[in-house]
Write a protein that holds these residues in place. Structure first.
Motif, PDB file in Angstrom:
ATOM      1  N   GLN A   1      56.010   0.710  59.200  1.00 44.51           N
ATOM      2  CA  GLN A   1      54.921   0.056  59.926  1.00 44.51           C
ATOM      3  C   GLN A   1      53.870  -0.501  58.957  1.00 44.51           C
ATOM      4  OE1 GLN A   1      53.381   2.558  63.163  1.00 44.51           O
ATOM      5  NE2 GLN A   1      55.311   3.699  63.134  1.00 44.51           N
TER       6      GLN A   1
ATOM      7  N   LEU B   1      51.561  13.004  51.732  1.00 41.67           N
ATOM      8  CA  LEU B   1      51.462  12.641  53.137  1.00 41.67           C
ATOM      9  C   LEU B   1      52.300  13.569  54.001  1.00 41.67           C
ATOM     10  CD1 LEU B   1      51.706   8.732  53.056  1.00 41.67           C
ATOM     11  CD2 LEU B   1      49.701  10.084  53.711  1.00 41.67           C
TER      12      LEU B   1
ATOM     13  N   ASP C   1      47.087  13.951  56.679  1.00 46.62           N
ATOM     14  CA  ASP C   1      47.357  12.956  57.715  1.00 46.62           C
ATOM     15  C   ASP C   1      46.929  11.565  57.272  1.00 46.62           C
ATOM     16  OD1 ASP C   1      48.143  14.948  59.803  1.00 46.62           O
ATOM     17  OD2 ASP C   1      46.059  15.584  59.539  1.00 46.62           O
TER      18      ASP C   1
ATOM     19  N   TRP D   1      48.431  -0.772  54.713  1.00 44.35           N
ATOM     20  CA  TRP D   1      48.658   0.574  55.225  1.00 44.35           C
ATOM     21  C   TRP D   1      50.099   0.731  55.679  1.00 44.35           C
ATOM     22  CZ3 TRP D   1      45.587  -3.188  57.245  1.00 44.35           C
ATOM     23  CH2 TRP D   1      45.968  -3.755  58.462  1.00 44.35           C
TER      24      TRP D   1
ATOM     25  N   LEU E   1      57.548   3.579  53.047  1.00 44.29           N
ATOM     26  CA  LEU E   1      56.661   3.710  54.195  1.00 44.29           C
ATOM     27  C   LEU E   1      57.065   2.725  55.283  1.00 44.29           C
ATOM     28  CD1 LEU E   1      53.138   4.222  52.559  1.00 44.29           C
ATOM     29  CD2 LEU E   1      54.891   5.909  53.150  1.00 44.29           C
TER      30      LEU E   1
ATOM     31  N   GLY F   1      54.642  11.261  59.262  1.00 37.80           N
ATOM     32  CA  GLY F   1      53.823  10.472  60.167  1.00 37.80           C
ATOM     33  C   GLY F   1      52.443  10.165  59.625  1.00 37.80           C
ATOM     34  N   GLY F   2      52.100  10.726  58.462  1.00 32.24           N
ATOM     35  CA  GLY F   2      50.801  10.460  57.854  1.00 32.24           C
ATOM     36  C   GLY F   2      50.708   9.039  57.331  1.00 32.24           C
ATOM     37  N   VAL F   3      49.483   8.567  57.172  1.00 29.61           N
ATOM     38  CA  VAL F   3      49.256   7.164  56.829  1.00 29.61           C
ATOM     39  C   VAL F   3      48.545   7.047  55.486  1.00 29.61           C
ATOM     40  CG1 VAL F   3      47.066   7.051  58.089  1.00 29.61           C
ATOM     41  CG2 VAL F   3      48.363   4.952  57.661  1.00 29.61           C
TER      42      VAL F   3
ATOM     43  N   ARG G   1      53.012   4.156  57.176  1.00 31.33           N
ATOM     44  CA  ARG G   1      53.198   5.550  57.576  1.00 31.33           C
ATOM     45  C   ARG G   1      54.447   6.145  56.925  1.00 31.33           C
ATOM     46  NH1 ARG G   1      49.936   7.408  61.570  1.00 31.33           N
ATOM     47  NH2 ARG G   1      48.741   5.795  62.688  1.00 31.33           N
ATOM     48  N   ARG G   2      54.333   7.425  56.584  1.00 33.03           N
ATOM     49  CA  ARG G   2      55.503   8.139  56.085  1.00 33.03           C
ATOM     50  C   ARG G   2      56.420   8.458  57.267  1.00 33.03           C
ATOM     51  NH1 ARG G   2      55.806  13.934  52.796  1.00 33.03           N
ATOM     52  NH2 ARG G   2      58.082  14.007  52.702  1.00 33.03           N
TER      53      ARG G   2
ATOM     54  N   LEU H   1      43.761   3.107  62.837  1.00 36.88           N
ATOM     55  CA  LEU H   1      44.828   4.038  62.487  1.00 36.88           C
ATOM     56  C   LEU H   1      44.723   5.357  63.244  1.00 36.88           C
ATOM     57  CD1 LEU H   1      44.860   3.363  58.641  1.00 36.88           C
ATOM     58  CD2 LEU H   1      46.622   2.676  60.294  1.00 36.88           C
TER      59      LEU H   1
END
Length: 272
Positions: A205, A139, A114, A268, A203, A142-144, A270-271, A47
């Motif tokens: 991806q 988040l 992040d 997992w 979220l 782009g945070g995960v 991403r926002r 990540l």
């Protein structure tokens, strides 16, 4: 686990089944770290966790994950490590901050991260929707979010190769342990739902994989510590006798049983 401390027990129970304050908790933390840290760290690396990242480690349990994150984010990063019981953690030094916090009951941190990570947390938390919403809400764009939870119902046996009386006894005691967990609000099928829940929360991806330890020395360490920790409740509930537990612990100590854990599912996303 690890989560090991964010459980909010249902009313009418005697509290969280695997209390951090019990003497066996340290043995469990060590075994869980040995079994699952390599997989967790592999996900962190994939990540892109790196210098300057701001990370929230939810339900920190043992210190291995927090130390790894601190080493990776460096002096310009930040690691907030929270748990409802931080007595295990000792002193923290920058970039780590320790904070007593219940991810479902307390207001989430006001800052943005992040990375938000929780391992063996939500499977035990009664108000999972609130806990998940609180984590996602912190988040950065782009945070995960990386969630890792067991799914014991996918593989309920501690001894998958049930070829003799020792293995049958081990699996019967594991069924008793799962009964106690379910009575305290644990969702034993939660791990498989994580990819869907992350997508439904918006979220992107989203992906997942699973790690299934089998016949590793730490599996025996974890099993012995767990059974010792819950033996009183197993006996009180009529799920096992002291003699059966003593026999099982002796079987585990011999070292010739191939023991397993439930699959650990990591998901997992991403926002946007």
């Amino acid at each position: 686990m690890s989560r090991h401390g964010d459980a909010v027990p249902p009313s009418g129970t005697e509290g969280y089944l695997l209390d951090n304050r019990q003497s066996e908790a340290g043995e469990r933390f060590t075994a869980l770290s040995e079994l699952f840290d390599p997989s967790t760290f592999r996900h962190f690396e994939r990540l892109g966790v790196g210098p300057g990242w701001r990370c929230w480690e939810v339900g920190a349990g043992g210190t291995g994950v927090t130390r790894w994150l601190a080493g990776r984010v460096g002096a310009h990063g930040r690691v907030l490590a929270t748990d409802i019981d931080i007595s295990w953690a000792g002193e923290a030094a920058p970039p780590v901050e320790l904070r007593r916090h219940d991810v479902a009951a307390d207001a989430p941190p006001a800052e943005r991260f992040d990375l938000v990570h929780a391992r063996l947390v939500l499977v035990h938390v009664r108000d999972r929707e609130t806990a998940l919403r609180n984590m996602i809400g912190t988040l950065e764009r782009g945070g995960v979010l990386l969630l890792e939870d067991a799914d014991p119902a996918l593989q309920p046996l501690v001894s998958p190769d049930e070829h003799g009386p020792a293995q049958r006894l081990a699996n019967r005691l594991r069924q008793g342990f799962r009964t106690l967990l379910a009575e305290r609000g644990a969702d034993l099928s939660y791990g498989r739902t994580l990819p869907r829940l992350l997508r439904e929360a918006g979220l992107e991806q989203v992906a997942a994989d699973a790690w299934f330890p089998l016949a590793l020395p730490a599996c025996r360490t974890l099993e012995a510590a767990t059974v010792r920790q819950v033996r009183g409740r197993l006996v009180a509930a009529g799920l096992a006798t002291d003699a059966e537990i003593d026999e099982h612990l002796a079987n585990v100590a011999r070292g010739d049983m191939d023991l397993a854990t439930g699959p650990m599912i990591s998901a997992w996303g991403r926002r946007p």
